[in-house]
Design an enzyme around this catalytic site. Structure first.
Site, PDB file in Angstrom:
ATOM      1  N   HIS A  40      19.044 -30.432  60.405  1.00 42.98           N
ATOM      2  CA  HIS A  40      18.933 -29.900  62.031  1.00 42.98           C
ATOM      3  C   HIS A  40      19.340 -29.157  61.718  1.00 42.98           C
ATOM      4  CE1 HIS A  40      15.045 -32.615  63.763  1.00 42.98           C
ATOM      5  NE2 HIS A  40      15.317 -33.276  62.754  1.00 42.98           N
ATOM      6  N   GLU A 128      21.645 -34.226  62.620  1.00 46.93           N
ATOM      7  CA  GLU A 128      21.209 -31.956  63.223  1.00 46.93           C
ATOM      8  C   GLU A 128      23.064 -32.265  62.594  1.00 46.93           C
ATOM      9  OE1 GLU A 128      20.054 -30.714  64.719  1.00 46.93           O
ATOM     10  OE2 GLU A 128      18.479 -32.451  65.874  1.00 46.93           O
ATOM     11  N   HIS A 166      13.688 -29.798  59.634  1.00 47.09           N
ATOM     12  CA  HIS A 166      12.985 -29.610  60.119  1.00 47.09           C
ATOM     13  C   HIS A 166      11.196 -27.958  59.665  1.00 47.09           C
ATOM     14  CE1 HIS A 166      12.725 -30.281  65.121  1.00 47.09           C
ATOM     15  NE2 HIS A 166      11.499 -30.487  64.094  1.00 47.09           N
ATOM     16  N   ASP A 176      14.998 -24.296  62.030  1.00 47.44           N
ATOM     17  CA  ASP A 176      16.199 -24.809  61.697  1.00 47.44           C
ATOM     18  C   ASP A 176      15.702 -25.765  60.160  1.00 47.44           C
ATOM     19  OD1 ASP A 176      14.788 -27.262  63.190  1.00 47.44           O
ATOM     20  OD2 ASP A 176      16.171 -27.954  63.606  1.00 47.44           O
TER      21      ASP A 176
HETATM   22 ZN   LIG Z   1      15.278 -29.936  64.411  1.00 47.97          ZN
END
Ligand SMILES: [Zn+2]
Length: 194
Positions: A40, A128, A166, A176
């Site tokens: 992400h 992330e 994602h 993303d």
């Molecule tokens: Zn995401």
């Protein structure tokens, strides 16, 4: 150079900051519990990197701990109530924070589907990268991410060859990690570390 290894669901080389936003992965009798990795991007406020609150806490880390102050930015008013998390967050300079033990289910993917299997949070590790859909990611982020993916492959071999964005698993809702994320570069780096 930081060496990343995983023991009992914890990544050495990362700082552990517990998030309350997790639960138990559903039990699977026929397949391994963890079979994929989701990449992400996130930045708070959007497209601003390395920003912190009054206490010096990075906004993204505050968000995953349900400590984002809605008064710090107008955008935060729209998200501060959300209960979300990721297993890992990689900042622009490569620092790594772990919020949820890999063996537990973090809340990063939302409604999602991968190879016909719904609810990707159940069976994936969520990572992330600090970034957005409009900026290249840093060299440090690619190198750190690649080393961590190799560590995950060693600890959870069923994740091998199941790297996804994602946007791949929630294509209608999510964009993303974005057009600037260089999958070819990541795969090459992962291969070099294997
Ligand atoms: Zn995401």
């Amino acid at each position: 150079m930081t060496t990343f290894t995983i023991k009992d669901g914890i990544l050495s080389g990362a700082t552990f900051v517990p998030s309350p936003n997790f639960n138990t992965r559903p039990t699977t009798d026929d397949k391994p519990a963890i079979t994929g990795i989701v990449i992400h991007n996130i930045s708070l406020p959007p497209s601003q990197f390395g920003q912190t609150d009054k206490t010096g806490t990075h906004f993204v880390k505050a968000f995953f701990q349900n400590k984002l102050d809605p008064n710090d930015h107008d955008y935060f008013k729209t998200i501060a109530h959300l209960e979300v998390s990721a297993h890992l967050f990689i900042e622009r300079h490569g620092a790594v924070t772990q919020f949820v033990n890999f063996n537990e289910r973090a809340w990063h993917a939302g409604q999602s589907c991968y190879l016909g299997r719904a609810n990707c949070n159940d069976f994936t590790i969520g990572i992330e990268l600090e970034g957005d859909d409009f900026s290249p990611f840093s060299d440090k982020q690619y190198n750190t991410l690649a080393q961590i993916i190799v560590a995950i492959y060693h600890a959870y071999p069923a994740t091998k060859r199941h790297l996804m964005g994602h946007s791949d698993i929630a294509p209608i809702r999510k964009t993303d990690p974005g057009e600037f994320f260089d999958w070819g570069r990541l795969r090459k780096l992962v291969h070099e570390h294997l």
